[in-house]
Design a protein around this motif. Structure first.
Motif, PDB file in Angstrom:
ATOM      1  N   GLN A   1       3.166 -17.039  17.383  1.00 22.59           N
ATOM      2  CA  GLN A   1       3.197 -18.509  16.997  1.00 22.59           C
ATOM      3  C   GLN A   1       1.838 -19.093  16.765  1.00 22.59           C
ATOM      4  O   GLN A   1       0.846 -18.520  17.055  1.00 22.59           O
ATOM      5  CB  GLN A   1       4.067 -19.432  17.630  1.00 22.59           C
ATOM      6  CG  GLN A   1       5.437 -18.661  17.948  1.00 22.59           C
ATOM      7  CD  GLN A   1       6.433 -18.627  16.855  1.00 22.59           C
ATOM      8  OE1 GLN A   1       6.542 -19.577  15.985  1.00 22.59           O
ATOM      9  NE2 GLN A   1       6.760 -17.289  16.519  1.00 22.59           N
TER      10      GLN A   1
ATOM     11  N   ASP B   1       0.511 -21.366  18.221  1.00 22.70           N
ATOM     12  CA  ASP B   1      -0.135 -21.954  19.443  1.00 22.70           C
ATOM     13  C   ASP B   1      -0.191 -20.590  20.278  1.00 22.70           C
ATOM     14  O   ASP B   1      -0.729 -20.724  21.425  1.00 22.70           O
ATOM     15  CB  ASP B   1       0.849 -22.706  20.043  1.00 22.70           C
ATOM     16  CG  ASP B   1       2.198 -22.141  20.436  1.00 22.70           C
ATOM     17  OD1 ASP B   1       2.558 -20.993  20.171  1.00 22.70           O
ATOM     18  OD2 ASP B   1       3.005 -22.903  20.982  1.00 22.70           O
TER      19      ASP B   1
ATOM     20  N   SER C   1       1.869 -18.533  21.458  1.00 23.01           N
ATOM     21  CA  SER C   1       3.083 -17.877  22.082  1.00 23.01           C
ATOM     22  C   SER C   1       3.952 -17.038  21.558  1.00 23.01           C
ATOM     23  O   SER C   1       3.656 -16.747  20.069  1.00 23.01           O
ATOM     24  CB  SER C   1       3.743 -19.075  22.507  1.00 23.01           C
ATOM     25  OG  SER C   1       4.625 -19.700  21.430  1.00 23.01           O
TER      26      SER C   1
ATOM     27  N   THR D   1       8.906 -26.222  15.807  1.00 18.73           N
ATOM     28  CA  THR D   1       8.066 -26.598  16.794  1.00 18.73           C
ATOM     29  C   THR D   1       7.382 -28.139  16.601  1.00 18.73           C
ATOM     30  O   THR D   1       7.550 -28.659  17.452  1.00 18.73           O
ATOM     31  CB  THR D   1       6.896 -25.833  16.923  1.00 18.73           C
ATOM     32  OG1 THR D   1       7.354 -24.272  16.774  1.00 18.73           O
ATOM     33  CG2 THR D   1       5.990 -25.780  18.369  1.00 18.73           C
TER      34      THR D   1
ATOM     35  N   LYS E   1       4.190 -28.771  26.598  1.00 17.66           N
ATOM     36  CA  LYS E   1       3.652 -29.077  25.387  1.00 17.66           C
ATOM     37  C   LYS E   1       4.493 -28.754  24.244  1.00 17.66           C
ATOM     38  O   LYS E   1       3.923 -29.417  22.946  1.00 17.66           O
ATOM     39  CB  LYS E   1       2.331 -27.950  25.318  1.00 17.66           C
ATOM     40  CG  LYS E   1       1.419 -28.076  26.539  1.00 17.66           C
ATOM     41  CD  LYS E   1       0.476 -29.299  26.508  1.00 17.66           C
ATOM     42  CE  LYS E   1      -0.377 -29.086  27.383  1.00 17.66           C
ATOM     43  NZ  LYS E   1      -0.665 -30.245  28.139  1.00 17.66           N
TER      44      LYS E   1
ATOM     45  N   ASN F   1       4.893 -23.763  27.683  1.00 16.82           N
ATOM     46  CA  ASN F   1       3.551 -24.273  28.086  1.00 16.82           C
ATOM     47  C   ASN F   1       3.775 -25.325  28.982  1.00 16.82           C
ATOM     48  O   ASN F   1       3.115 -26.574  28.755  1.00 16.82           O
ATOM     49  CB  ASN F   1       2.961 -24.393  26.799  1.00 16.82           C
ATOM     50  CG  ASN F   1       1.515 -24.326  27.083  1.00 16.82           C
ATOM     51  OD1 ASN F   1       1.100 -24.167  28.404  1.00 16.82           O
ATOM     52  ND2 ASN F   1       0.672 -24.375  26.090  1.00 16.82           N
TER      53      ASN F   1
END
Lengths: 201, 211
Positions: free
Chosen positions: A155, A157, A159, B37, B107, B150
């Motif tokens: 992803q 980020d 992850s 997200t 996060k 996270n």
């Protein structure tokens, strides 16, 4: 004729009651988990323990070993499985528990260092063992064991998730695969299976 | 895309965002990001733990029971998951479309489901979970869950995580998820797949009381 039929019926009924009673109250004879028949030797591997020691699967020969392949960023199935085994181990009599070792091997060596693996398994049981290795070593293991491992997309980020086996392996004292325990098993079922396997040897 | 509210959408093999690569993961960068997200994490800092849970239930057509989250060991960048039963008491269909927590807890937050495809377990992000009128959406281990990504600090058993849930129709509500031990020992019978009762006994959020 009629009385003969009745007598036969009564005998069958008695036999059925007896069988049911044995099935219900006798010692457990069969496993909840999937049994490997015949028991098959698994490939050995050498990886790194949290204290940095090179550790081989064959080092545990003489004990029953639960081997679980997962990763620490896994939020759902891995902690469910490791937690189930921790609860099952707690239910074992001390002399049976002593005969078992639980080993979790990461399928995500890029993120799971040996230290991280150690902290992760200790969260469930201080005696559980976490192993990692270089990506090449883990790749070799995945291929030797023919493990179903799938990499999810990375992803934005950074992850990602990893598809991993649905079951844990239970090996006997000679390092042969005996049981596959699904993540859906309850601690009670697992504890019963581990005791049965220890009895059967 | 719609998702059923069953325990495990077992064989729905929708290879969403999963690439079959050889063995060890993490080496490749992928261009696509998942829009969920951003949606899910957008609201984070507006939530406060105090008071909002009780206020939310009094009028919401959604009632929530058995809300809990997994404790974590404290590894860097670790994840956790939240579970609960959400019942839609309204006469119209609703959907859980996003969840968020304060950034001090995680996060990012995503709605996920766990899918078993043969011998492999994988997770898939989902846009929403449908809740039919009178139906209960069960988020539970091995199935649908709220993924907390996270985490800056470990989740300790006995503490609580305020999770704000957003719906298509119902007003957003903040629910405190009780952090529980990882072993399963302390949650005996309430959350293991295959033996979970329809309604949990712990962490219930009803008007007037949470444990």
């Amino acid at each position: 004729m009629r009385s003969k039929t009745n007598a036969l019926g009564a005998m069958l009924l008695a036999a059925a009651v007896l069988l049911t009673a044995c099935g219900t109250f006798g010692p457990q004879q069969s496993f909840h988990a999937h049994e490997s028949d015949p028991p098959t030797p698994v490939p050995d591997f050498v990886l790194v323990a949290p204290d940095g020691a090179r550790t081989a699967l064959s080092d545990f020969r003489g004990r029953f070993v639960v081997v679980y392949f997962g990763y620490t960023h896994c939020p759902d199935v891995c902690p469910t499985t490791v937690g189930t085994f921790a609860a099952a181990f707690d239910q074992l009599p001390a002399q049976v528990r002593d005969r078992y070792r639980f080993v979790m091997v990461t399928v995500d060596p890029a993120r799971d260092t040996p230290e991280i693996m150690g902290r992760y398994v200790a969260h469930f049981d201080p005696e559980f063992i976490g192993l990692s290795g270089s990506p090449a070593e883990i790749d070799q293991l995945i291929s030797a064991w023919n493990l179903p491992v799938e990499c999810g997309e990375v992803q934005a980020d950074g992850s990602y998730s990893v598809g991993h086996p649905a079951s844990a392996w239970v090996l006997d004292t000679q390092g042969r695969e005996r049981l596959h325990v699904s993540f859906t098993a309850t601690p009670e079922e697992v504890a019963a299976d581990l005791q049965l396997l220890a009895r059967k040897g | 895309m719609q998702f059923r509210i069953t325990r495990m959408p077992s064989l729905a093999v929708v290879g969403l965002g999963v690439a079959l690569l050889s063995a060890a993961c993490g080496g490749q960068a992928a261009p696509d990001a998942v829009p969920a997200t951003a949606t899910a994490s957008a609201v984070s800092s507006t939530t406060t733990a105090a008071g909002s849970a009780a206020a939310a239930t009094t009028s919401s057509p959604i009632s929530i029971k058995g809300a809990w989250a997994r404790s974590t060991p404290g590894n860097p960048g670790e994840n956790s998951a939240g579970y609960a039963q959400l019942t839609n008491n309204a006469t119209q269909m609703d959907r859980l479309v996003a969840a968020s927590v304060p950034e001090s807890f995680a996060k990012a937050v995503e709605l996920h489901r766990t899918v078993r495809a043969g011998d492999v377990m994988r997770m898939e992000p989902v846009q929403s979970f449908e809740i039919a009128p009178g139906a209960t959406l069960t988020l539970e281990p091995g199935g649908n869950h709220i993924m907390l990504l996270n985490l800056p600090t470990a989740l300790k058993p006995g503490t609580r995580v305020p999770v704000t849930l957003r719906f298509e129709r119902a007003a957003p509500m903040t629910v405190e998820f009780e952090v529980r031990e990882a072993t399963g020992a302390s949650m005996s019978g309430t959350s293991m797949p295959g033996m979970a009762p329809a309604t949990g006994t712990a962490g219930a959020m009803t008007p007037g009381g949470m444990r």
